[in-house]
Write a protein that holds these residues in place. Sequence first.
Motif, short mmCIF file in Angstrom:
data_model
loop_
_atom_site.label_atom_id
_atom_site.label_comp_id
_atom_site.label_asym_id
_atom_site.label_seq_id
_atom_site.Cartn_x
_atom_site.Cartn_y
_atom_site.Cartn_z
N TRP A 133 7.14 0.39 -6.31
CA TRP A 133 8.02 -0.38 -5.64
C TRP A 133 7.26 -1.83 -5.65
CZ3 TRP A 133 8.87 -0.97 0.26
CH2 TRP A 133 9.82 -1.62 0.62
N ILE A 135 8.03 -5.39 -4.39
CA ILE A 135 8.97 -6.34 -3.58
C ILE A 135 8.05 -7.62 -3.12
CG2 ILE A 135 8.95 -4.91 -1.72
CD1 ILE A 135 11.76 -5.96 -0.78
N THR A 136 7.06 -7.32 -2.82
CA THR A 136 6.16 -8.46 -2.04
C THR A 136 5.53 -9.21 -3.25
OG1 THR A 136 4.36 -7.25 -2.03
CG2 THR A 136 5.71 -7.41 0.15
N GLY A 141 5.13 -12.36 1.35
CA GLY A 141 5.08 -10.96 1.71
C GLY A 141 6.05 -10.55 2.76
N SER A 142 5.87 -11.12 4.00
CA SER A 142 6.84 -10.65 4.95
C SER A 142 8.29 -11.27 4.64
CB SER A 142 6.36 -11.30 6.39
OG SER A 142 5.08 -10.59 6.82
N LEU A 145 10.71 -8.94 2.84
CA LEU A 145 11.25 -7.88 3.78
C LEU A 145 12.46 -8.32 4.55
CD1 LEU A 145 7.89 -6.12 4.31
CD2 LEU A 145 9.11 -5.77 2.52
N SER A 183 1.84 -0.91 -4.68
CA SER A 183 1.02 0.24 -4.70
C SER A 183 1.50 1.24 -5.72
CB SER A 183 1.61 1.43 -3.35
OG SER A 183 1.02 0.56 -2.44
N ILE A 387 -0.38 -3.06 8.13
CA ILE A 387 0.26 -3.81 7.35
C ILE A 387 1.00 -3.50 6.25
CG2 ILE A 387 -0.51 -5.60 5.47
CD1 ILE A 387 -3.29 -5.59 7.17
N LEU A 397 9.85 -7.52 15.05
CA LEU A 397 10.98 -8.76 15.00
C LEU A 397 12.23 -8.11 14.41
CD1 LEU A 397 8.61 -11.77 14.00
CD2 LEU A 397 10.01 -11.33 16.49
C1 LIG Z 1 -1.86 -0.45 1.88
C2 LIG Z 1 -0.86 -1.61 1.45
C3 LIG Z 1 -0.04 -0.99 0.76
C4 LIG Z 1 1.20 -1.89 0.34
N1 LIG Z 1 2.27 -1.49 -0.79
C5 LIG Z 1 3.20 -2.20 -1.27
C6 LIG Z 1 4.19 -1.95 -2.35
O1 LIG Z 1 3.87 -0.86 -2.65
N2 LIG Z 1 4.84 -2.70 -2.86
C7 LIG Z 1 5.12 -4.08 -2.36
O2 LIG Z 1 5.81 -4.80 -2.70
N3 LIG Z 1 4.11 -4.56 -1.47
C8 LIG Z 1 3.05 -3.66 -0.82
N4 LIG Z 1 2.19 -4.13 0.12
C9 LIG Z 1 2.41 -5.41 0.54
C10 LIG Z 1 2.89 -5.46 2.16
O3 LIG Z 1 4.29 -5.04 2.37
C11 LIG Z 1 2.64 -6.74 2.86
O4 LIG Z 1 1.16 -6.85 2.86
C12 LIG Z 1 3.29 -7.27 3.95
O5 LIG Z 1 4.60 -7.18 3.92
C13 LIG Z 1 2.67 -8.54 4.65
O6 LIG Z 1 2.65 -9.46 3.76
P1 LIG Z 1 1.40 -10.53 3.35
O7 LIG Z 1 0.02 -9.68 3.11
O8 LIG Z 1 1.86 -11.48 2.40
O9 LIG Z 1 1.11 -11.01 4.87
P2 LIG Z 1 1.79 -12.28 5.24
O10 LIG Z 1 3.53 -11.93 5.38
O11 LIG Z 1 1.43 -13.43 4.69
O12 LIG Z 1 1.72 -12.25 6.86
C14 LIG Z 1 0.54 -12.88 7.55
C15 LIG Z 1 0.57 -12.74 8.77
O13 LIG Z 1 1.53 -13.50 9.53
C16 LIG Z 1 2.53 -12.67 10.17
N5 LIG Z 1 4.00 -13.20 10.09
C17 LIG Z 1 4.37 -13.33 8.79
N6 LIG Z 1 5.73 -13.61 8.77
C18 LIG Z 1 6.08 -13.51 10.06
C19 LIG Z 1 7.37 -13.97 10.86
N7 LIG Z 1 8.60 -13.98 10.21
N8 LIG Z 1 7.14 -13.81 12.09
C20 LIG Z 1 6.08 -13.43 12.73
N9 LIG Z 1 4.97 -13.35 12.13
C21 LIG Z 1 4.81 -13.33 10.81
C22 LIG Z 1 2.25 -11.26 9.74
O14 LIG Z 1 2.85 -10.42 10.85
C23 LIG Z 1 0.84 -11.41 9.56
O15 LIG Z 1 -0.05 -11.07 10.68
C24 LIG Z 1 1.21 -3.22 0.78
C25 LIG Z 1 0.14 -3.67 1.57
C26 LIG Z 1 -0.85 -2.86 2.00
C27 LIG Z 1 -1.88 -3.33 2.93
#
Ligand SMILES: Cc1cc2nc3c(=O)[nH]c(=O)nc-3n(C[C@H](O)[C@H](O)[C@H](O)COP(=O)(O)OP(=O)(O)OC[C@H]3O[C@@H](n4cnc5c(N)ncnc54)[C@H](O)[C@@H]3O)c2cc1C
Length: 410
Positions: A133, A135-136, A141-142, A145, A183, A387, A397
């Motif tokens: 899947w 998406i990110t 990242g966040s 979603l 993943s 994460i 949130l």
């Molecule tokens: C083991 C693992 C498996 C994963 N599997 C997949 C997968 O199968 N497919 C896929 O697409 N992705 C996958 N991911 C990615 C995962 O969904 C993202 O790492 C996660 O959504 C966070 O995005 P980011 O790493 O870019 O962090 P960021 O979004 O950059 O966040 C950095 C920090 O800022 C905070 N933050 C960000 N936005 C906000 C907000 N609006 N309000 C408050 N705080 C905020 C976060 O809480 C975090 O502490 C996986 C990650 C891990 C660790």
Amino acid sequence: MSQYQELPLSGLEPPLSEMEKAIQETTHRFAVEVMRPAGVELDRLSAEEMIAPGSRLWEVLDKAQGLGLSLTAMAELEPIERVRLLAIASEELSWGDAGLAGAILVNHFPVMYSLIAGNQAMAEYCEGKRGCWAITEPDHGSDMLDPQAHVAANGGRYGRPNCVARIDGDKVIINGQKSAWVSGATTAEVCALYCHVEVDGEVKPGISVIVPLDAPGVSRGKPLEKLGIRCLNQGELYFDNVEVPLSHLLAGPETYADLVEKTLAEANPHVGLMFVGVARAAYEHALAYAHERRQGGVAIIQHQSVRQRLFHMFRKVEAARALVRRAMEYNATAPRPALQGSAAAKVTATQTALEVASDALQMFGGNGMTLEYPMEKLFRDARSGLIADGCNELLALKGGSLLINPDLLA
Ligand SMILES: Cc1cc2nc3c(=O)[nH]c(=O)nc-3n(C[C@H](O)[C@H](O)[C@H](O)COP(=O)(O)OP(=O)(O)OC[C@H]3O[C@@H](n4cnc5c(N)ncnc54)[C@H](O)[C@@H]3O)c2cc1C
């Protein structure tokens, strides 16, 4: 007389049906005989070695096919029966090794999400193929979603995405890349891709489409080196004018946000189950060690504070399992899944896994830090949960924003 009472494998479990018992026994045996030894071995390899031909990863994935966990077949069952079986099986597999359980689980995501989108043909197309899947994105990242920007900061804009599709006649054409965190990306055959879409020159969320990963123009990054859950590979996916038939579409711009919400509502409890498995494994190791290890002239479980610490681990594992199962059962039967419930389940289970793994490591004293004992790996595995599938802060949130009742606001 001893007051000791042996509990079932998964704790305070009411009697299981014959089918549930059979699934639990089969998956538990698989976890003991195949996953635990393979998990320890694979965890110590580099990410490249882990996915190389001949690595035990392939043995685990091949043998897992024999467990009979086909989602399209399970879709025929009554909803409660289906989610209970999935929950029981997932916990056992994750108790064996959460990374490998994740590797098995992500293979099913394209089928799962096709079913959520109501696209039976795509579910059948993806069944039996290794999946992922995506998406990110590297810069989102966040953000990805939260397609409706419900939790964006005041004045914040999510900005240009890294991956954009467009619909051209009977084709979807995709350009860009997904994050290094997809993943299963380095081993998958099909991908459930969730990305932005360009319509009449405007780029917006979004589109969901099944992409065969042998399509011309698809390439992959190197597998990612990381702290925990090392048996679940991650890597980038790149798309250079990749064409996919329009029949592979799961959602277009009108239904995309709804599908993202339903997808998270489905995925969150599944990830929760992975970490219930981690928490239970850590608790059980600590309990066994507390009977073996002697200090102060007695087994350490004879020290009252040790018993009390074990009790809190037991209590947390039970509470996390109960909430995850409850969210899954609610979602399977409610007219609309409750993302706040799924997020609560995932946040609780992953926080529990971290706390229990940390406390269990502490119970091993110095041994907890060494590679000779299972705790350091479980602790690393537990850390990823906060994460994966959405940072817990973001999920809180989003969950919190779903508690707002506009009718009660002036
Ligand atoms: C083991 C693992 C498996 C994963 N599997 C997949 C997968 O199968 N497919 C896929 O697409 N992705 C996958 N991911 C990615 C995962 O969904 C993202 O790492 C996660 O959504 C966070 O995005 P980011 O790493 O870019 O962090 P960021 O979004 O950059 O966040 C950095 C920090 O800022 C905070 N933050 C960000 N936005 C906000 C907000 N609006 N309000 C408050 N705080 C905020 C976060 O809480 C975090 O502490 C996986 C990650 C891990 C660790």
